[in-house]
Design a protein around this motif. Structure first.
Motif, PDB file in Angstrom:
ATOM      1  N   MET A 202       0.820  -1.188   0.000  1.00  0.00           N
ATOM      2  CA  MET A 202       0.000   0.000   0.000  1.00  0.00           C
ATOM      3  C   MET A 202       0.872   1.263   0.000  1.00  0.00           C
ATOM      4  SD  MET A 202      -3.065   1.015  -0.015  1.00  0.00           S
ATOM      5  CE  MET A 202      -4.263   2.143   0.518  1.00  0.00           C
ATOM      6  N   ALA A 203       1.938   1.237   0.809  1.00  0.00           N
ATOM      7  CA  ALA A 203       2.831   2.398   0.871  1.00  0.00           C
ATOM      8  C   ALA A 203       3.489   2.640  -0.478  1.00  0.00           C
ATOM      9  CB  ALA A 203       3.893   2.188   1.949  1.00  0.00           C
TER      10      ALA A 203
ATOM     11  N   GLY B 187       4.004   5.898  -5.387  1.00  0.00           N
ATOM     12  CA  GLY B 187       3.869   6.030  -6.833  1.00  0.00           C
ATOM     13  C   GLY B 187       2.905   7.133  -7.212  1.00  0.00           C
ATOM     14  N   PHE B 188       1.796   7.228  -6.474  1.00  0.00           N
ATOM     15  CA  PHE B 188       0.810   8.281  -6.734  1.00  0.00           C
ATOM     16  C   PHE B 188       1.405   9.651  -6.447  1.00  0.00           C
ATOM     17  CE2 PHE B 188      -2.893  10.873  -5.372  1.00  0.00           C
ATOM     18  CZ  PHE B 188      -3.538  10.911  -6.589  1.00  0.00           C
TER      19      PHE B 188
END
Length: 150
Positions: free
Chosen positions: A1-2, A7-8
């Motif tokens: 998730m991290a 990436g976002f």
């Protein structure tokens, strides 16, 4: 998730996304200015040419109203917007690209050797962590010039 969040974040902080957001905001503001100009100045002129009054720029056939003045107003708005985009954005970018192709204008700066080495180090570190997440970071343990700045 991290990793997905990182990436976002990288995607949002990339120059193209920020430039696009600025362009959209400026474009919306510019459209409001052009629309105000055509509504405030050109619509009354079109109405005067079309006979003036409430029905200026409108003709009627069998009780059907044709608002040709409104169409002319929108056409002028489009032409003004397209002209500004062409002369303020397209033409300067075309000249810049031509100068770069001719060697008069330098292109984007290439990364330095240190930046490339830091990137390689980080990629190798990430690969190593995938293989063995509990392995110590050798460059962090030793310190050194490549560790600084990251």
């Amino acid at each position: 998730m991290a990793r997905m969040i990182k990436g976002f974040k990288d995607f949002l902080l990339r120059g193209n996304v920020v430039d696009l957001a600025v362009a959209v905001v400026i474009g919306a503001a510019f459209t409001a200015v052009v629309t105000s100009f055509t509504t405030s100045f050109l619509e009354p002129l079109i109405g005067l040419v079309g006979g003036g009054g409430v029905d200026g720029g409108v003709f009627e056939v069998d009780r059907q109203k044709f608002t040709w003045g409104s169409f002319v107003n929108q056409l002028i708005t489009f032409v003004l917007t397209a002209a500004v985009v062409y002369f303020v954005v397209v033409t300067p970018m075309k000249r810049l690209m031509e100068r770069r192709a001719a060697g008069e204008e330098p292109g984007p700066a290439a990364p330095t050797q240190v930046e490339l080495l830091v990137e390689i180090r980080d990629l190798l570190r990430a690969q190593q962590q995938k293989k063995d997440p509990l392995a110590p970071h050798h460059s962090q343990a030793r310190g050194g010039p490549l560790h600084e700045g990251r």
